[in-house]
Design a protein around this motif. Sequence first.
Motif, PDB file in Angstrom:
ATOM      1  N   GLY A 154      37.092  52.961  31.500  1.00  0.00           N
ATOM      2  CA  GLY A 154      36.755  51.544  31.440  1.00  0.00           C
ATOM      3  C   GLY A 154      37.234  50.795  32.671  1.00  0.00           C
ATOM      4  N   PHE A 155      38.430  51.102  33.117  1.00  0.00           N
ATOM      5  CA  PHE A 155      38.995  50.461  34.306  1.00  0.00           C
ATOM      6  C   PHE A 155      38.127  50.746  35.529  1.00  0.00           C
ATOM      7  N   VAL A 156      37.767  52.009  35.704  1.00  0.00           N
ATOM      8  CA  VAL A 156      36.933  52.388  36.847  1.00  0.00           C
ATOM      9  C   VAL A 156      35.559  51.717  36.754  1.00  0.00           C
ATOM     10  N   THR A 157      34.997  51.699  35.555  1.00  0.00           N
ATOM     11  CA  THR A 157      33.692  51.067  35.356  1.00  0.00           C
ATOM     12  C   THR A 157      33.730  49.595  35.741  1.00  0.00           C
ATOM     13  N   ILE A 158      34.781  48.908  35.325  1.00  0.00           N
ATOM     14  CA  ILE A 158      34.904  47.478  35.632  1.00  0.00           C
ATOM     15  C   ILE A 158      35.056  47.252  37.133  1.00  0.00           C
ATOM     16  N   LEU A 159      35.867  48.085  37.783  1.00  0.00           N
ATOM     17  CA  LEU A 159      36.051  47.936  39.226  1.00  0.00           C
ATOM     18  C   LEU A 159      34.742  48.166  39.977  1.00  0.00           C
ATOM     19  N   ILE A 160      33.982  49.177  39.563  1.00  0.00           N
ATOM     20  CA  ILE A 160      32.693  49.438  40.212  1.00  0.00           C
ATOM     21  C   ILE A 160      31.739  48.270  39.977  1.00  0.00           C
ATOM     22  N   SER A 161      31.774  47.704  38.777  1.00  0.00           N
ATOM     23  CA  SER A 161      30.879  46.580  38.480  1.00  0.00           C
ATOM     24  C   SER A 161      31.171  45.384  39.373  1.00  0.00           C
ATOM     25  N   GLY A 162      32.428  45.262  39.805  1.00  0.00           N
ATOM     26  CA  GLY A 162      32.759  44.178  40.724  1.00  0.00           C
ATOM     27  C   GLY A 162      32.127  44.364  42.089  1.00  0.00           C
ATOM     28  N   LEU A 163      31.879  45.622  42.455  1.00  0.00           N
ATOM     29  CA  LEU A 163      31.233  45.921  43.734  1.00  0.00           C
ATOM     30  C   LEU A 163      29.713  45.918  43.620  1.00  0.00           C
ATOM     31  N   THR A 164      29.207  46.130  42.412  1.00  0.00           N
ATOM     32  CA  THR A 164      27.756  46.164  42.181  1.00  0.00           C
ATOM     33  C   THR A 164      27.394  45.185  41.065  1.00  0.00           C
ATOM     34  N   PRO A 165      27.622  43.891  41.259  1.00  0.00           N
ATOM     35  CA  PRO A 165      27.364  42.921  40.185  1.00  0.00           C
ATOM     36  C   PRO A 165      25.890  42.878  39.807  1.00  0.00           C
ATOM     37  N   ALA A 166      25.642  42.742  38.518  1.00  0.00           N
ATOM     38  CA  ALA A 166      24.252  42.711  38.047  1.00  0.00           C
ATOM     39  C   ALA A 166      24.169  41.903  36.760  1.00  0.00           C
ATOM     40  N   MET A 167      23.043  41.238  36.585  1.00  0.00           N
ATOM     41  CA  MET A 167      22.799  40.514  35.339  1.00  0.00           C
ATOM     42  C   MET A 167      22.445  41.480  34.217  1.00  0.00           C
ATOM     43  N   GLY A 168      21.879  42.616  34.575  1.00  0.00           N
ATOM     44  CA  GLY A 168      21.495  43.591  33.561  1.00  0.00           C
ATOM     45  C   GLY A 168      19.993  43.645  33.378  1.00  0.00           C
ATOM     46  N   ASN A 169      19.577  44.525  32.490  1.00  0.00           N
ATOM     47  CA  ASN A 169      18.150  44.711  32.244  1.00  0.00           C
ATOM     48  C   ASN A 169      17.636  43.583  31.352  1.00  0.00           C
ATOM     49  N   LEU A 170      17.223  42.488  31.971  1.00  0.00           N
ATOM     50  CA  LEU A 170      16.786  41.319  31.213  1.00  0.00           C
ATOM     51  C   LEU A 170      15.329  41.466  30.772  1.00  0.00           C
ATOM     52  N   PHE A 171      15.081  41.165  29.512  1.00  0.00           N
ATOM     53  CA  PHE A 171      13.708  41.074  29.019  1.00  0.00           C
ATOM     54  C   PHE A 171      13.685  40.042  27.901  1.00  0.00           C
ATOM     55  N   ASP A 172      12.582  39.338  27.811  1.00  0.00           N
ATOM     56  CA  ASP A 172      12.446  38.298  26.800  1.00  0.00           C
ATOM     57  C   ASP A 172      12.069  38.948  25.472  1.00  0.00           C
ATOM     58  N   PRO A 173      12.958  38.920  24.474  1.00  0.00           N
ATOM     59  CA  PRO A 173      12.654  39.587  23.197  1.00  0.00           C
ATOM     60  C   PRO A 173      11.472  38.961  22.465  1.00  0.00           C
ATOM     61  N   ASP A 174      11.124  37.725  22.798  1.00  0.00           N
ATOM     62  CA  ASP A 174       9.986  37.085  22.132  1.00  0.00           C
ATOM     63  C   ASP A 174       8.662  37.748  22.490  1.00  0.00           C
ATOM     64  N   ARG A 175       8.668  38.549  23.541  1.00  0.00           N
ATOM     65  CA  ARG A 175       7.441  39.238  23.946  1.00  0.00           C
ATOM     66  C   ARG A 175       7.228  40.537  23.172  1.00  0.00           C
ATOM     67  N   TYR A 176       8.203  40.888  22.338  1.00  0.00           N
ATOM     68  CA  TYR A 176       8.119  42.140  21.592  1.00  0.00           C
ATOM     69  C   TYR A 176       8.244  41.854  20.096  1.00  0.00           C
ATOM     70  N   HIS A 177       7.800  42.800  19.310  1.00  0.00           N
ATOM     71  CA  HIS A 177       7.808  42.618  17.857  1.00  0.00           C
ATOM     72  C   HIS A 177       9.109  43.094  17.215  1.00  0.00           C
ATOM     73  N   ASN A 178       9.673  44.190  17.707  1.00  0.00           N
ATOM     74  CA  ASN A 178      10.807  44.820  17.031  1.00  0.00           C
ATOM     75  C   ASN A 178      12.083  44.902  17.861  1.00  0.00           C
ATOM     76  N   LEU A 179      11.981  44.802  19.167  1.00  0.00           N
ATOM     77  CA  LEU A 179      13.166  44.960  20.009  1.00  0.00           C
ATOM     78  C   LEU A 179      14.188  43.859  19.746  1.00  0.00           C
ATOM     79  N   TRP A 180      15.453  44.263  19.710  1.00  0.00           N
ATOM     80  CA  TRP A 180      16.534  43.299  19.571  1.00  0.00           C
ATOM     81  C   TRP A 180      16.806  42.655  20.928  1.00  0.00           C
ATOM     82  N   PRO A 181      17.320  41.428  20.937  1.00  0.00           N
ATOM     83  CA  PRO A 181      17.726  40.834  22.227  1.00  0.00           C
ATOM     84  C   PRO A 181      18.812  41.691  22.868  1.00  0.00           C
TER      85      PRO A 181
END
Length: 242
Positions: A169-196
């Motif tokens: 977890g520590f290593v993951t967090i440190l790497i995330s600081g070097l590679t910041p990202a919002m994440g895989n964003l998608f609008d759940p309203d465009r789908y029928h079953n996918l969770w946000p």
Amino acid sequence: MTAPIPPADRRDIPSWMLIAAMFLSFLAAQYHRVFAVDPVRAVPAVASLIVLGAAGAIGRRTARPRLAAGATAFLQMTLFTLLGVVLAYALAARSGVLWDDRLAAADRAIGFDWPVVLHLLDKMPVAIWVLGLAYHSLTVQMIVVIVALSGLSRFDTLRTTVCAAILSGFVTILISGLTPAMGNLFDPDRYHNLWPSVAWLERGLITGLRDGSHHVLDLTMLMGIVSFPSFHATLAAIFIWA
């Protein structure tokens, strides 16, 4: 004749050293943008740490190694969770350009098409529930692992599992600081079953951390914001090993 229970009071020096390193990293990361802690909201977290510390001490004083091992593991994981989230916040607050475009390009380069995957999953509600429950139940899974390993007196395995979780977890967090990202964003309203997605739900938090509008820590509402690398995938591998 009952087999002797192995002692559980050996010092967990590696895990404690990692926790100390995370604390120092947080202090360094928020040096130029200091976070404040809501004192009222901090009470439950502080109380839980005190209870776990007391339980561990009681277990050691009364020669109850299972209690001592379990309480120590829960104490370490609670500290790791608190420090890990606030460290991720501090790193996000001072991170640079988002890596989402580069990560998306890397996905396409290996033939992974997120829109196609999302469209396919949207047609498989059972798979969504299975994957969603597996993803969102990792905290429960960690609790079960700690209780099971301490109850079975598998103290070395428990110690290794906790240390591996903290280290990864520590290593993951440190790497995330070097590679910041919002994440895989998608609008759940465009789908029928996918969770946000978690990234979708936390986009306002990440934006607030980056622009400085979010600077008060509510220890009752800490959210994991690391999108890359995946700590969930790492924990799954650790649980399988344990």
